[in-house]
Design an enzyme around this catalytic site. Sequence first.
Site, short mmCIF file in Angstrom:
data_model
loop_
_atom_site.label_atom_id
_atom_site.label_comp_id
_atom_site.label_asym_id
_atom_site.label_seq_id
_atom_site.Cartn_x
_atom_site.Cartn_y
_atom_site.Cartn_z
N GLU A 127 0.80 -1.23 0.00
CA GLU A 127 0.00 0.00 0.00
C GLU A 127 0.83 1.29 0.00
O GLU A 127 0.63 2.17 0.83
CB GLU A 127 -0.97 -0.02 1.20
CG GLU A 127 -1.89 -1.22 1.17
CD GLU A 127 -2.80 -1.36 2.38
OE1 GLU A 127 -2.85 -0.43 3.21
OE2 GLU A 127 -3.45 -2.40 2.52
N GLU A 159 -6.29 -10.70 -1.08
CA GLU A 159 -7.08 -10.48 0.15
C GLU A 159 -8.56 -10.42 -0.19
O GLU A 159 -9.28 -9.53 0.26
CB GLU A 159 -6.64 -9.18 0.85
CG GLU A 159 -5.16 -9.10 1.12
CD GLU A 159 -4.73 -7.85 1.89
OE1 GLU A 159 -5.59 -7.11 2.39
OE2 GLU A 159 -3.50 -7.64 1.99
#
Length: 374
Positions: free
Chosen positions: A159, A264
């Site tokens: 991220e 995810e």
Amino acid sequence: MKPTKSFLFLFSAVITLSSCNNKINSQSTAKNSLKNAYKGDFYIGTALDINQIEEKDPKVTNLISKQFNSITPENIMKSMFLQPEENKFDFDVSDKYVAFGQKHKMFIHGHTLVWHSQLAPWMSKIKDSTSMAKMLTNHITTVVKKYKGKIDSWDVVNEALNEDGTLRKSVFLNTYGKNFITHAFKTAAAIDSKVELYYNDYNLCNAKKRQGAVELVKNLQKNGAKIDGVGEQGHWHLETPTLEEIEKTILDFSALGVKVSFSELDISVLPSPYGLQGAEISQRFANNEKMNPYPKTLPDSMQVKLAQRYNDIFKLFLKHKDKISRVTFWGVNDTQSWLNDFPIKGRTDYPLLFDANLQPKKAYESIISLKVKK
Ligand code: 9MR
């Protein structure tokens, strides 16, 4: 002695029958197991919490080993747990995690080496580039070396991008500058040349952010760093992102010569405040009845919608199975999901394939049905 005609007939009948039996057997094991159904396509993974790693409930352990052939640690390998104080590493639970994967013969993924969130507090206080470089080198070297030959792939950087595709103003960027990403990948590869190295992020289906990730990968390649894949997290909703956006993401990354994983995956069925997408953990909103419409059970009509959405997505994944290395669900069953507390605390969401009682949902059947004839 020459075999007689009737012997040959009997022989071929036995062979045909046994291959038929094998087919029936493999169809019936595939019917009850995601990992068997998708064998040869891509790994089917799940994220484990600490209770699952420590095998607290045998029913849960059985479900995990029967359905999944890849694991990701949901939290326990983040820096605040692995190196809570400078140079004091704690590998107690991560050793158990790796042992779990070895025992159940799974593909073992590491999550995550460099992330601004769940960062050890002392790391967030680093103020200059020399100290940041030292910290990154030491953390990555120690952790990757510890699990060399045992962990199969790592999320090296997690991220690092803003929604517009620019680099997030994290402590890493602010101190070291944009090359912290190259530094991280090169350090990991220097320690374990065989382990697969991933960049992992959410909302990569959004054009601007995806473009940012494409540039990030190209930059690593230009700087001579090894990157094996990109993980699109896949924290999705019933309507968004569109299948076209997901497909574009698969195509854009694989065109760079790297693998694509959905790292995810979960699909929220709850209303999203202000159309919020993704996993920006700092964004939280107030709970109320309108925002938590299914506190007890999910109505059948919604189960069907969720099943259809998963069916559509997996159809697309199968179309591009040559480009996809792994599809990992973010949790084993609905009660484990982080979405029960994000972006609104205390809701009841139903994003996964197994319900609160560990029973397969319609969504599970809809994915299995793509591989196994009824
Ligand atoms: O599922 C994780 C949850 O238990 C933690 O509270 C949260 C803290 O940020 O992190 C969750 O996992 C995140 C993952 O590590 C990175 N991508 C987004 C995931 C969901 O927030």
